[in-house]
Design a protein around this motif. Structure first.
Motif, PDB file in Angstrom:
ATOM      1  N   ILE A   1       0.846  -1.200   0.000  1.00 25.73           N
ATOM      2  CA  ILE A   1       0.000   0.000   0.000  1.00 25.73           C
ATOM      3  C   ILE A   1       0.877   1.243   0.000  1.00 25.73           C
ATOM      4  N   PHE A   2       0.595   2.159  -0.954  1.00 19.23           N
ATOM      5  CA  PHE A   2       1.350   3.414  -0.965  1.00 19.23           C
ATOM      6  C   PHE A   2       0.461   4.635  -0.755  1.00 19.23           C
ATOM      7  N   ASP A   3      -0.856   4.461  -0.723  1.00 17.65           N
ATOM      8  CA  ASP A   3      -1.767   5.574  -0.445  1.00 17.65           C
ATOM      9  C   ASP A   3      -3.123   4.998  -0.054  1.00 17.65           C
ATOM     10  N   VAL A   4      -3.889   5.785   0.697  1.00 18.30           N
ATOM     11  CA  VAL A   4      -5.217   5.359   1.151  1.00 18.30           C
ATOM     12  C   VAL A   4      -6.204   6.495   0.948  1.00 18.30           C
ATOM     13  N   ASP A   5      -7.354   6.167   0.362  1.00 14.09           N
ATOM     14  CA  ASP A   5      -8.477   7.099   0.284  1.00 14.09           C
ATOM     15  C   ASP A   5      -9.485   6.669   1.338  1.00 14.09           C
ATOM     16  N   PRO A   6      -9.967   7.573   2.193  1.00 17.74           N
ATOM     17  CA  PRO A   6     -10.909   7.194   3.247  1.00 17.74           C
ATOM     18  C   PRO A   6     -12.228   6.618   2.709  1.00 17.74           C
ATOM     19  N   GLU A   7     -12.557   6.981   1.467  1.00 15.14           N
ATOM     20  CA  GLU A   7     -13.721   6.418   0.787  1.00 15.14           C
ATOM     21  C   GLU A   7     -13.429   6.457  -0.705  1.00 15.14           C
ATOM     22  N   PHE A   8     -14.271   5.846  -1.497  1.00 16.32           N
ATOM     23  CA  PHE A   8     -14.077   5.756  -2.936  1.00 16.32           C
ATOM     24  C   PHE A   8     -13.754   7.118  -3.538  1.00 16.32           C
ATOM     25  N   ASN A   9     -12.695   7.170  -4.351  1.00 14.34           N
ATOM     26  CA  ASN A   9     -12.280   8.423  -4.971  1.00 14.34           C
ATOM     27  C   ASN A   9     -11.720   8.136  -6.370  1.00 14.34           C
ATOM     28  N   ASN A  10     -12.510   7.440  -7.159  1.00 16.70           N
ATOM     29  CA  ASN A  10     -12.153   7.136  -8.532  1.00 16.70           C
ATOM     30  C   ASN A  10     -13.350   7.503  -9.396  1.00 16.70           C
ATOM     31  N   THR A  11     -13.307   7.219 -10.670  1.00 17.99           N
ATOM     32  CA  THR A  11     -14.406   7.607 -11.551  1.00 17.99           C
ATOM     33  C   THR A  11     -15.573   6.636 -11.474  1.00 17.99           C
ATOM     34  N   GLU A  12     -16.745   7.137 -11.776  1.00 13.62           N
ATOM     35  CA  GLU A  12     -17.940   6.290 -11.836  1.00 13.62           C
ATOM     36  C   GLU A  12     -17.761   5.221 -12.924  1.00 13.62           C
ATOM     37  N   GLU A  13     -17.106   5.599 -14.002  1.00 13.01           N
ATOM     38  CA  GLU A  13     -16.857   4.654 -15.098  1.00 13.01           C
ATOM     39  C   GLU A  13     -16.020   3.466 -14.602  1.00 13.01           C
ATOM     40  N   TRP A  14     -14.985   3.749 -13.805  1.00 18.12           N
ATOM     41  CA  TRP A  14     -14.156   2.682 -13.244  1.00 18.12           C
ATOM     42  C   TRP A  14     -15.004   1.763 -12.365  1.00 18.12           C
ATOM     43  N   TRP A  15     -15.799   2.348 -11.491  1.00 17.55           N
ATOM     44  CA  TRP A  15     -16.614   1.576 -10.554  1.00 17.55           C
ATOM     45  C   TRP A  15     -17.623   0.700 -11.308  1.00 17.55           C
ATOM     46  N   LEU A  16     -18.266   1.265 -12.323  1.00 18.70           N
ATOM     47  CA  LEU A  16     -19.261   0.514 -13.097  1.00 18.70           C
ATOM     48  C   LEU A  16     -18.627  -0.566 -13.968  1.00 18.70           C
ATOM     49  N   SER A  17     -17.334  -0.477 -14.244  1.00 18.26           N
ATOM     50  CA  SER A  17     -16.663  -1.494 -15.058  1.00 18.26           C
ATOM     51  C   SER A  17     -16.461  -2.803 -14.298  1.00 18.26           C
ATOM     52  N   ILE A  18     -16.654  -2.777 -12.986  1.00 20.16           N
ATOM     53  CA  ILE A  18     -16.527  -3.984 -12.162  1.00 20.16           C
ATOM     54  C   ILE A  18     -17.844  -4.758 -12.234  1.00 20.16           C
ATOM     55  N   ALA A  19     -17.736  -6.056 -12.424  1.00 21.41           N
ATOM     56  CA  ALA A  19     -18.942  -6.896 -12.475  1.00 21.41           C
ATOM     57  C   ALA A  19     -19.792  -6.642 -11.238  1.00 21.41           C
ATOM     58  N   GLU A  20     -21.089  -6.494 -11.431  1.00 17.86           N
ATOM     59  CA  GLU A  20     -21.988  -6.111 -10.353  1.00 17.86           C
ATOM     60  C   GLU A  20     -21.886  -7.022  -9.130  1.00 17.86           C
ATOM     61  N   HIS A  48     -19.346  -8.367  -7.965  1.00 11.69           N
ATOM     62  CA  HIS A  48     -18.077  -8.118  -7.264  1.00 11.69           C
ATOM     63  C   HIS A  48     -17.855  -6.641  -6.956  1.00 11.69           C
ATOM     64  N   ARG A  49     -18.794  -5.793  -7.353  1.00 13.74           N
ATOM     65  CA  ARG A  49     -18.630  -4.347  -7.187  1.00 13.74           C
ATOM     66  C   ARG A  49     -18.606  -3.978  -5.707  1.00 13.74           C
ATOM     67  N   PRO A  50     -17.553  -3.293  -5.267  1.00  9.92           N
ATOM     68  CA  PRO A  50     -17.446  -2.948  -3.844  1.00  9.92           C
ATOM     69  C   PRO A  50     -18.332  -1.759  -3.462  1.00  9.92           C
ATOM     70  N   ARG A  51     -18.629  -1.688  -2.183  1.00  8.54           N
ATOM     71  CA  ARG A  51     -19.317  -0.516  -1.646  1.00  8.54           C
ATOM     72  C   ARG A  51     -18.367   0.676  -1.725  1.00  8.54           C
ATOM     73  N   LYS A  52     -18.916   1.857  -1.848  1.00  9.81           N
ATOM     74  CA  LYS A  52     -18.103   3.078  -1.935  1.00  9.81           C
ATOM     75  C   LYS A  52     -17.775   3.665  -0.562  1.00  9.81           C
ATOM     76  N   ASP A  53     -18.485   3.250   0.469  1.00 16.48           N
ATOM     77  CA  ASP A  53     -18.355   3.854   1.805  1.00 16.48           C
ATOM     78  C   ASP A  53     -17.305   3.154   2.659  1.00 16.48           C
ATOM     79  N   GLN A  54     -16.168   2.889   2.089  1.00 19.17           N
ATOM     80  CA  GLN A  54     -15.090   2.206   2.801  1.00 19.17           C
ATOM     81  C   GLN A  54     -13.760   2.724   2.264  1.00 19.17           C
TER      82      GLN A  54
END
Length: 110
Positions: free
Chosen positions: A26-45, A47-53
């Motif tokens: 690990i070289f960095d941590v985001d307290p909650e999801f901080n990537n694009t919606e496109e990235w998140w939606l590209s994950i199979a439903e 296996h798609r992780p919650r954003k509140d972690q």
């Protein structure tokens, strides 16, 4: 607004993915999801992780290649193999410590 949780893992810790066959440091941590919606939606439903972690940036590797990964806390486990990370950028960011883990070269950046 989501309530951020405290991160379970820390910078310099070696972890492995719960489902996929890769591990990393690990070289960095985001307290909650901080990537694009496109990235998140590209994950199979299923296996798609919650954003509140926490989400972790890893210098990752598998048996074939090295890369940077962005992984949710729910999909990580501690890696207790004792094997070093071979990723080519590890030495730019970290110093290997006596316990087999890594500590940042410049702790002021974290």
């Amino acid at each position: 607004m989501m309530k951020a949780r405290t991160a379970k893992f820390q910078i310099g810790q070696i972890v492995r993915h719960r489902i996929h066959s890769f591990r990393g440091v690990i070289f960095d941590v985001d307290p909650e999801f901080n990537n694009t919606e496109e990235w998140w939606l590209s994950i199979a439903e299923e296996h798609r992780p919650r954003k509140d972690q926490p989400f972790y940036h890893l210098l990752a590797e598998n048996s074939e290649t090295e890369y940077v990964a962005y992984v949710s806390e729910q999909n990580l486990l501690p890696d207790d193999s004792g094997e070093p990370i071979r990723h080519s950028q590890v030495s730019e960011i970290f110093i290997k410590d006596k316990s087999g883990g890594y500590r940042p070269r410049n702790p002021l950046l974290n």
